[in-house]
Design a protein around this motif. Structure first.
Motif, mmCIF file in Angstrom:
data_model
loop_
_atom_site.group_PDB
_atom_site.id
_atom_site.type_symbol
_atom_site.label_atom_id
_atom_site.label_comp_id
_atom_site.label_asym_id
_atom_site.label_seq_id
_atom_site.Cartn_x
_atom_site.Cartn_y
_atom_site.Cartn_z
ATOM 1 N N TYR A 36 0.846 -1.181 0.000
ATOM 2 C CA TYR A 36 0.000 0.000 0.000
ATOM 3 C C TYR A 36 0.891 1.244 0.000
ATOM 4 C CZ TYR A 36 -4.216 -2.618 1.419
ATOM 5 O OH TYR A 36 -5.291 -3.478 1.475
ATOM 6 N N ARG A 42 -3.707 11.258 3.830
ATOM 7 C CA ARG A 42 -4.674 10.571 2.970
ATOM 8 C C ARG A 42 -4.869 9.123 3.410
ATOM 9 N NH1 ARG A 42 -4.850 13.412 -1.898
ATOM 10 N NH2 ARG A 42 -6.690 12.149 -2.353
ATOM 11 N N GLY A 43 -5.798 8.437 2.734
ATOM 12 C CA GLY A 43 -6.031 7.033 3.013
ATOM 13 C C GLY A 43 -4.992 6.152 2.343
ATOM 14 N N LEU A 44 -5.172 4.852 2.481
ATOM 15 C CA LEU A 44 -4.221 3.890 1.923
ATOM 16 C C LEU A 44 -4.649 3.467 0.528
ATOM 17 C CD1 LEU A 44 -3.991 3.558 5.139
ATOM 18 C CD2 LEU A 44 -2.875 1.409 4.573
ATOM 19 N N TYR B 87 -10.367 3.166 10.339
ATOM 20 C CA TYR B 87 -10.833 2.755 9.021
ATOM 21 C C TYR B 87 -11.834 1.604 9.141
ATOM 22 C CZ TYR B 87 -6.664 5.154 7.210
ATOM 23 O OH TYR B 87 -5.698 6.073 6.902
ATOM 24 N N PHE B 102 -8.701 0.640 1.480
ATOM 25 C CA PHE B 102 -9.001 1.528 2.592
ATOM 26 C C PHE B 102 -9.494 2.874 2.064
ATOM 27 C CE2 PHE B 102 -7.018 -0.441 6.406
ATOM 28 C CZ PHE B 102 -6.496 -1.553 5.807
ATOM 29 N N GLY B 103 -10.513 3.415 2.699
ATOM 30 C CA GLY B 103 -10.954 4.763 2.397
ATOM 31 C C GLY B 103 -10.111 5.758 3.184
ATOM 32 N N THR B 104 -10.633 6.954 3.357
ATOM 33 C CA THR B 104 -9.872 7.993 4.056
ATOM 34 C C THR B 104 -10.019 7.898 5.563
ATOM 35 O OG1 THR B 104 -11.717 9.501 3.745
ATOM 36 C CG2 THR B 104 -9.919 9.626 2.158
#
Lengths: 114, 112
Positions: A36, A42-44, B87, B102-104
């Motif tokens: 990832y 930010r997200g992954l 998450y 994964f989202g934010t």
């Protein structure tokens, strides 16, 4: 018990240089492996995943590649880094029971491309 | 893979109970719901996972209504060390080729 090792912890590389990040898992066999990337705040973003030796699936077209030369080894590479490759890179392995998977992450590599 | 929606951020005070809700309207029959916690400069850490009703462990509780279109992570009596990003993930159908995305997440800030 299972452990996951990821190195290096931090890396500063010039634009156009190559990259090799390594991840190894201990204490389990034939794990699902993931790379990832996380930009600051930010997200992954899932980059690559592998369900077995030599089996790599790419999620995002880019100048990165991944390889799985051994059952518990996952390598992220690039021939020429771009500024946009900067970010926090995380390796993870998945523990699967049926259709139920839990991810266990390494400590990450903070990559700065200058 | 079922898409999830969470609040971007939440604030709380030490000692309070915090409930973070995740919406997943398109959850599939075989999908599990998993929550992770991430501290700055660290990888996410598994917190809890469930399929239906209620699951509780030493860290949190997970409430899932009968229709499974949402879930709520409950953190009892939060402390400053619970400040992190949380998450919600739904689905892990390896046979269909779905992957874990994964989202934010929800950024939880716990104040003294």
């Amino acid at each position: 018990s299972q452990t996951i090792h990821q190195w290096p912890a931090t890396l500063v590389q010039p634009v156009g240089s190559p990259l090799s990040l390594e991840c190894t898992v201990e204490g389990t066999s034939n794990p699902n492996l993931y790379w990832y990337r996380q930009a600051a705040g930010r997200g992954l973003q899932l980059l690559f995943y592998s369900v077995g030796i030599g089996q790599i699936s790419s999620e995002v077209p880019q100048n990165l590649s991944a390889s799985r030369p051994q059952d518990r080894q996952f390598i992220l590479s690039s021939k020429k880094l771009l500024l946009s490759d900067s970010g926090f890179y995380l390796c993870a392995w998945g523990s699967v029971v049926g259709t139920n998977e839990k991810l266990f992450f390494g400590s990450g590599t903070q990559l700065s491309v200058l | 893979l079922a898409k999830t929606t969470q609040p971007i951020s939440m604030d709380s005070y030490e000692g309070q109970e915090v409930n973070i809700t995740c919406s997943h309207n398109n959850i599939a029959t075989n999908d599990y719901i998993t929550w992770y916690q991430q501290f700055p400069s660290q990888g996410p850490r598994f917190i809890i996972q469930g399929y239906k009703t209620k699951v509780t462990n030493e860290v949190a509780s997970l409430f899932i209504p009968a229709d499974r279109k949402s879930s709520t992570l409950s953190l009892p009596r939060v402390s400053l060390s619970d400040t992190a990003v949380y998450y919600c993930l739904v689905g892990a159908e390896k046979s269909s080729g779905d992957k874990l995305t994964f989202g934010t997440g929800t950024r939880l800030a716990v104040r003294p």
